[in-house]
Design a protein around this motif. Structure first.
Motif, PDB file in Angstrom:
ATOM      1  N   GLU A  62       0.899  -1.202   0.297  1.00 45.18           N
ATOM      2  CA  GLU A  62       0.090  -0.100   0.127  1.00 45.18           C
ATOM      3  C   GLU A  62       0.905   1.341   0.216  1.00 45.18           C
ATOM      4  O   GLU A  62       0.456   2.094  -0.652  1.00 45.18           O
ATOM      5  CB  GLU A  62      -1.036   0.052   1.129  1.00 45.18           C
ATOM      6  CG  GLU A  62      -1.737   1.258   1.316  1.00 45.18           C
ATOM      7  CD  GLU A  62      -2.724   1.302   2.462  1.00 45.18           C
ATOM      8  OE1 GLU A  62      -3.327   2.158   2.656  1.00 45.18           O
ATOM      9  OE2 GLU A  62      -2.817   0.184   3.202  1.00 45.18           O
ATOM     10  N   HIS A  63       1.935   1.556   0.881  1.00 49.00           N
ATOM     11  CA  HIS A  63       2.732   2.460   0.733  1.00 49.00           C
ATOM     12  C   HIS A  63       3.563   2.711  -0.209  1.00 49.00           C
ATOM     13  O   HIS A  63       3.844   3.364  -1.102  1.00 49.00           O
ATOM     14  CB  HIS A  63       3.869   2.287   1.916  1.00 49.00           C
ATOM     15  CG  HIS A  63       3.200   2.569   3.479  1.00 49.00           C
ATOM     16  ND1 HIS A  63       2.618   3.564   3.620  1.00 49.00           N
ATOM     17  CD2 HIS A  63       3.079   1.570   4.391  1.00 49.00           C
ATOM     18  CE1 HIS A  63       2.226   3.542   4.755  1.00 49.00           C
ATOM     19  NE2 HIS A  63       2.404   2.346   5.335  1.00 49.00           N
ATOM     20  N   LYS A  66       1.241   4.249  -3.013  1.00 45.49           N
ATOM     21  CA  LYS A  66       1.149   5.600  -2.556  1.00 45.49           C
ATOM     22  C   LYS A  66       2.397   6.450  -3.238  1.00 45.49           C
ATOM     23  O   LYS A  66       2.357   7.288  -3.727  1.00 45.49           O
ATOM     24  CB  LYS A  66       0.921   5.815  -1.023  1.00 45.49           C
ATOM     25  CG  LYS A  66      -0.282   5.604  -0.681  1.00 45.49           C
ATOM     26  CD  LYS A  66      -0.499   5.629   0.757  1.00 45.49           C
ATOM     27  CE  LYS A  66      -1.851   5.454   1.337  1.00 45.49           C
ATOM     28  NZ  LYS A  66      -1.959   5.403   2.827  1.00 45.49           N
ATOM     29  N   TYR A  69       2.008   6.723  -6.753  1.00 48.29           N
ATOM     30  CA  TYR A  69       1.191   7.964  -7.140  1.00 48.29           C
ATOM     31  C   TYR A  69       2.118   9.219  -7.083  1.00 48.29           C
ATOM     32  O   TYR A  69       1.627  10.078  -7.896  1.00 48.29           O
ATOM     33  CB  TYR A  69       0.009   7.791  -6.066  1.00 48.29           C
ATOM     34  CG  TYR A  69      -1.023   9.266  -6.192  1.00 48.29           C
ATOM     35  CD1 TYR A  69      -1.712   9.477  -7.153  1.00 48.29           C
ATOM     36  CD2 TYR A  69      -0.476  10.102  -5.316  1.00 48.29           C
ATOM     37  CE1 TYR A  69      -2.396  10.652  -7.086  1.00 48.29           C
ATOM     38  CE2 TYR A  69      -1.296  11.389  -5.336  1.00 48.29           C
ATOM     39  CZ  TYR A  69      -2.209  11.521  -6.081  1.00 48.29           C
ATOM     40  OH  TYR A  69      -2.694  12.765  -6.283  1.00 48.29           O
ATOM     41  N   CYS A  85       7.087   7.490   1.208  1.00 49.72           N
ATOM     42  CA  CYS A  85       6.119   6.325   0.908  1.00 49.72           C
ATOM     43  C   CYS A  85       7.213   5.211   0.904  1.00 49.72           C
ATOM     44  O   CYS A  85       6.469   4.057   1.609  1.00 49.72           O
ATOM     45  CB  CYS A  85       4.970   6.488   0.075  1.00 49.72           C
ATOM     46  SG  CYS A  85       3.978   7.835   0.286  1.00 49.72           S
TER      47      CYS A  85
END
Length: 171
Positions: A62-63, A66, A69, A85
Motif C-alpha cells: 500500500e505504501h 502511494k 502515485y 512512502c
C-alpha cells in the motif's frame, strides 16, 4: 466482473474469497486470470513478469502504491513524498526491492533538480535494490543516470542502461 463498455453486457465473471493478508496473491491471481482470458482471444500477447513478489506485506505494498502515485505527479515535492512512502514500505518489509529501486529513481530526480547530494543516496538505493533483485529495471535506470550525470562515467552508464534495455526486452 468484466463488462463491455459498448454493450453493457458481462464478458467474464469470477468470484474470489480471500483474507486481506492474501491481497497481493489475489491481485496476481486476478491479473493472470484476466490475461489468460485475453490470451484466448489474442494469441499474439505474451506474459510480462512482475517485479513484485507474492510475499510482500499488504501494508508495505500500500505504501509502495502511494509512492508510485506521488512519483507520477512528477514534482520535486511529490518526489520527496514518494521517497517517504517507499521508506515506510521498506520499514515494514526491508527486502522490498521494488520500493528501494523506485526510491532510487526519485533520488535521481532530486539530484538533477534540487541538490546533487541526492545522487549518492540514489546510487546506494539502486545498488541495494540490485543486491535484492538484479532484474529490476528502475535500479539500472537510476544507476545509469547517476553514472552519466553525476559521475560522468560514460562507459558504466552505458553498461547500466544497456542492462535496463535487456531486462525490458525480456518482458
Amino acid at each position: 466482473q468484466l463488462v463491455s463498455t459498448h454493450s453493457g453486457f458481462s464478458l467474464w465473471t469470477e468470484s474470489y474469497d480471500r483474507t486481506l493478508d492474501d491481497l497481493l496473491d489475489l491481485q496476481i491471481e486476478i491479473s493472470e486470470w484476466v490475461f489468460q482470458k485475453f490470451l484466448q482471444q489474442n494469441a499474439h500477447l505474451t506474459a510480462v513478469p512482475s517485479a513484485l513478489r507474492s510475499d510482500i506485506s499488504p501494508r508495505a505494498y500500500e505504501h509502495y502504491l502511494k509512492g508510485r502515485y506521488h512519483f507520477n505527479s512528477y514534482t520535486m515535492s511529490h518526489f520527496r513524498k514518494a521517497i517517504d512512502c517507499y521508506q515506510m514500505a521498506l520499514d515494514i518489509q526491508a527486502d522490498f526491492a521494488a520500493a528501494m529501486a523506485a526510491q532510487a529513481i526519485c533520488y535521481v530526480g532530486l539530484g538533477g533538480y534540487v541538490d546533487t547530494a541526492y545522487y549518492q543516496k540514489g546510487k546506494e538505493a539502486a545498488l541495494s535494490a540490485m543486491a535484492m533483485n538484479d532484474q529490476l529495471l528502475d535500479s539500472y535506470i537510476a544507476l545509469g543516470y547517476i553514472q552519466m550525470y553525476h559521475d560522468r562515467d560514460w562507459m558504466a552508464a552505458r553498461a547500466s542502461l544497456l542492462q535496463a534495455v535487456a531486462i525490458n526486452n525480456q518482458s
